[in-house]
Write a protein that holds these residues in place. Structure first.
Motif, PDB file in Angstrom:
ATOM      1  N   UNK A  87       6.023  -0.918  -2.700  1.00 42.28           N
ATOM      2  CA  UNK A  87       6.662  -0.926  -4.015  1.00 42.28           C
ATOM      3  C   UNK A  87       7.210   0.474  -4.289  1.00 42.28           C
ATOM      4  N   UNK A  88       8.522   0.576  -4.483  1.00 39.97           N
ATOM      5  CA  UNK A  88       9.151   1.849  -4.841  1.00 39.97           C
ATOM      6  C   UNK A  88       9.522   1.761  -6.309  1.00 39.97           C
ATOM      7  N   UNK A  89       8.861   2.586  -7.117  1.00 44.43           N
ATOM      8  CA  UNK A  89       9.071   2.524  -8.563  1.00 44.43           C
ATOM      9  C   UNK A  89       9.862   3.738  -9.050  1.00 44.43           C
ATOM     10  N   UNK A  90      10.807   3.473  -9.947  1.00 47.00           N
ATOM     11  CA  UNK A  90      11.657   4.524 -10.498  1.00 47.00           C
ATOM     12  C   UNK A  90      11.399   4.689 -11.994  1.00 47.00           C
ATOM     13  N   UNK A  91      10.963   5.883 -12.369  1.00 45.56           N
ATOM     14  CA  UNK A  91      10.812   6.310 -13.762  1.00 45.56           C
ATOM     15  C   UNK A  91       9.530   5.765 -14.380  1.00 45.56           C
ATOM     16  N   UNK A  92       8.602   6.649 -14.661  1.00 45.43           N
ATOM     17  CA  UNK A  92       7.359   6.227 -15.285  1.00 45.43           C
ATOM     18  C   UNK A  92       6.162   6.941 -14.694  1.00 45.43           C
ATOM     19  N   UNK A  93       5.080   6.979 -15.455  1.00 45.01           N
ATOM     20  CA  UNK A  93       3.884   7.718 -15.066  1.00 45.01           C
ATOM     21  C   UNK A  93       3.318   7.230 -13.741  1.00 45.01           C
ATOM     22  N   UNK A  94       2.984   8.193 -12.882  1.00 45.86           N
ATOM     23  CA  UNK A  94       2.461   7.861 -11.567  1.00 45.86           C
ATOM     24  C   UNK A  94       1.148   7.092 -11.659  1.00 45.86           C
ATOM     25  N   UNK A  95       0.290   7.445 -12.626  1.00 44.33           N
ATOM     26  CA  UNK A  95      -1.014   6.778 -12.718  1.00 44.33           C
ATOM     27  C   UNK A  95      -0.867   5.288 -13.037  1.00 44.33           C
ATOM     28  N   UNK A  96       0.195   4.917 -13.767  1.00 39.24           N
ATOM     29  CA  UNK A  96       0.432   3.505 -14.082  1.00 39.24           C
ATOM     30  C   UNK A  96       0.814   2.742 -12.816  1.00 39.24           C
ATOM     31  N   UNK A  97       1.646   3.345 -12.003  1.00 44.18           N
ATOM     32  CA  UNK A  97       2.072   2.710 -10.750  1.00 44.18           C
ATOM     33  C   UNK A  97       0.884   2.574  -9.800  1.00 44.18           C
ATOM     34  N   UNK A  98       0.078   3.639  -9.683  1.00 45.68           N
ATOM     35  CA  UNK A  98      -1.086   3.606  -8.799  1.00 45.68           C
ATOM     36  C   UNK A  98      -2.114   2.573  -9.269  1.00 45.68           C
ATOM     37  N   UNK A  99      -2.286   2.468 -10.571  1.00 40.88           N
ATOM     38  CA  UNK A  99      -3.191   1.457 -11.131  1.00 40.88           C
ATOM     39  C   UNK A  99      -2.700   0.061 -10.758  1.00 40.88           C
ATOM     40  N   UNK A 100      -1.400  -0.129 -10.798  1.00 38.38           N
ATOM     41  CA  UNK A 100      -0.809  -1.431 -10.485  1.00 38.38           C
ATOM     42  C   UNK A 100      -1.128  -1.876  -9.067  1.00 38.38           C
ATOM     43  N   UNK A 101      -0.898  -1.007  -8.091  1.00 42.37           N
ATOM     44  CA  UNK A 101      -1.138  -1.412  -6.701  1.00 42.37           C
ATOM     45  C   UNK A 101      -2.622  -1.421  -6.365  1.00 42.37           C
ATOM     46  N   UNK A 102      -3.427  -0.644  -7.092  1.00 43.05           N
ATOM     47  CA  UNK A 102      -4.870  -0.672  -6.870  1.00 43.05           C
ATOM     48  C   UNK A 102      -5.469  -1.998  -7.306  1.00 43.05           C
ATOM     49  N   UNK A 103      -4.858  -2.635  -8.304  1.00 44.65           N
ATOM     50  CA  UNK A 103      -5.379  -3.891  -8.829  1.00 44.65           C
ATOM     51  C   UNK A 103      -4.627  -5.110  -8.282  1.00 44.65           C
ATOM     52  N   UNK A 104      -3.807  -4.886  -7.284  1.00 42.35           N
ATOM     53  CA  UNK A 104      -3.105  -5.981  -6.607  1.00 42.35           C
ATOM     54  C   UNK A 104      -3.166  -5.730  -5.111  1.00 42.35           C
ATOM     55  N   UNK A 105      -4.145  -6.326  -4.415  1.00 43.70           N
ATOM     56  CA  UNK A 105      -4.349  -6.064  -2.982  1.00 43.70           C
ATOM     57  C   UNK A 105      -3.095  -6.329  -2.154  1.00 43.70           C
ATOM     58  N   UNK A 106      -2.897  -5.487  -1.149  1.00 43.08           N
ATOM     59  CA  UNK A 106      -1.782  -5.674  -0.223  1.00 43.08           C
ATOM     60  C   UNK A 106      -0.556  -4.858  -0.561  1.00 43.08           C
ATOM     61  N   UNK A 107      -0.703  -3.872  -1.481  1.00 41.32           N
ATOM     62  CA  UNK A 107       0.438  -3.074  -1.901  1.00 41.32           C
ATOM     63  C   UNK A 107       0.145  -1.578  -1.774  1.00 41.32           C
TER      64      UNK A 107
END
Length: 301
Positions: A87-107
Motif C-alpha cells: 500500500x503506497x499512501x499519499x498525504x497523512x500521518x505515518x502512524x495512521x498508515x502503519x496502524x492500518x496495515x498492522x491491523x490488516x494482515x498481509x500488507x
C-alpha cells in the motif's frame, strides 16, 4: 432663483462624484477570493474518534533519495505470508498508515508526505520511474514477493494518484482508495456549478477510466467523500456526482453509522467500484476519512 438652482445642481454633481470615488475605493479594498474557502474548524455532532498514536511493531525504514522529502516504509512484525500486498499512501500521518496495515494482515506500507496542495504530489509522479523506484525499494526491504500494488490518498494526495494514472505505470495498480480526496477545476476558472460553471473533465478523466476498469472487475476502486465545499474548485461531493452521472450509476440513500462515529449518507456501487458519501462539512469530518483507513482497506477484495 436661477442662481440657487445652479448651486443645487453643482452640489448634486459633487455628491455624485464623491459617491463614485467611494465606490471605487471600496471595490479596490475588496479581498481577493481565497484559494480555498475554509470550513468550520469545530463541530460536536459526531465524535471524531482517532486511531491511537502508538508505535506499531515491525520494520521501519526511511528513504531520503527517492522523492524531495523522506519516504517512510513499514513492514508489520510477524508477517508469515509468502507474498505481500504493498500500500503506497499519499498525504497523512505515518502512524495512521502503519496502524492500518498492522491491523490488516498481509500488507506493508509506504507513506509519502510532500507538503500542501495536490501539485506537490502530482509533479514527481508525472515520471513513470518514480513509482518503480518505490516499488523496488519496498521489494528489497521486505525480501518478499509483492502480490499486488495499491494506492491510497487522502486530501491533496490524490494529485500523485492522478499523475500515476496518466502514465504507463498505471497497469501495475490493482486498486485505489481515495479518502475524501478527489478535486477538479471549474470552467470558467473559479466559477462554481451553482454560478454556471462546469467541472473540467480533463481533471477527472484518469479516475473515470479507472472506475470503468473497476466496474469491469479488472481493478478495485473505493472513493469516500465528506460534504466539505472548498468553493473555488470542485468538492469531493461534486466529483463523486460527476463520476456517478458519467457512469450511469444509482446513488442510493444509506443512513448508517460508519467507522469512528462517522455517519454514512449514501452509496453507489457496481462491480469493484464503491462510492461512499458521509456527512460533515468541517475540518474534523475531513480528517475522519484518513483515520478510518484501517476500516476501508478490507473493502478491497
Amino acid at each position: 432663483m436661477e442662481r440657487r438652482y445652479w448651486q443645487m445642481i453643482k452640489k448634486a454633481q459633487l455628491f455624485f462624484l464623491l459617491a463614485l470615488v467611494h465606490i471605487g475605493i471600496s471595490a479596490r479594498q475588496q479581498p481577493k477570493m481565497a484559494s480555498q474557502n475554509p470550513s468550520p474548524m469545530i463541530e460536536h455532532i459526531r465524535p471524531h474518534e482517532r486511531v491511537p498514536d502508538i508505535s506499531n511493531s515491525g520494520l521501519y525504514e526511511e528513504w531520503p533519495n527517492i522523492l524531495p522529502k523522506r519516504v517512510h516504509f513499514f513492514l508489520p512484525e510477524k508477517m508469515v505470508t509468502d507474498s505481500i500486498n504493498l500500500l503506497i499512501h499519499f498525504h497523512g500521518a505515518q502512524n495512521v498508515v502503519n496502524y492500518t496495515v498492522s491491523h490488516n494482515p498481509g500488507w506493508m506500507a509506504i507513506t509519502v508526505n510532500l507538503g500542501s496542495g495536490s501539485s506537490v504530489y502530482a509533479s514527481p509522479f508525472s515520471e513513470a520511474n518514480t513509482l518503480d523506484k518505490l516499488i523496488q525499494a519496498a521489494s528489497k526491504a521486505s525480501a518478499k514477493p509483492i502480490r499486488g500494488i495499491y494506492l491510497s490518498g487522502w486530501s491533496a494526495g490524490y494529485g500523485a494518484i492522478r499523475s500515476i494514472l496518466r502514465n504507463e505505470t498505471k497497469h501495475r495498480i490493482k486498486g485505489i482508495i481515495l479518502l475524501d480526496g478527489m478535486h477538479a477545476g471549474y470552467v470558467p476558472n473559479g466559477t462554481p456549478l451553482a454560478a454556471g460553471g462546469k467541472i473540467d473533465p480533463n481533471d477527472l478523466s484518469p479516475f473515470l477510466d479507472f472506475a470503468k476498469s473497476s466496474i469491469e472487475g479488472k481493478t478495485q476502486f473505493i472513493f469516500t467523500h465528506s460534504a466539505v465545499f472548498p468553493g473555488t474548485f470542485a468538492s469531493t461531493t461534486e466529483c463523486a456526482d460527476y463520476l456517478i452521472q458519467a457512469l450511469g450509476l444509482d446513488l442510493r440513500p444509506f443512513l448508517t453509522e460508519g467507522p469512528l462515529g462517522m455517519q454514512q449518507l449514501a452509496k453507489a456501487s457496481k462491480g469493484n467500484l464503491r462510492i461512499m458519501a458521509f456527512a460533515g462539512n468541517s475540518a474534523p469530518d475531513h480528517v475522519d476519512h484518513l483515520h478510518a483507513m484501517y476500516w476501508f482497506l478490507p473493502l478491497l477484495k
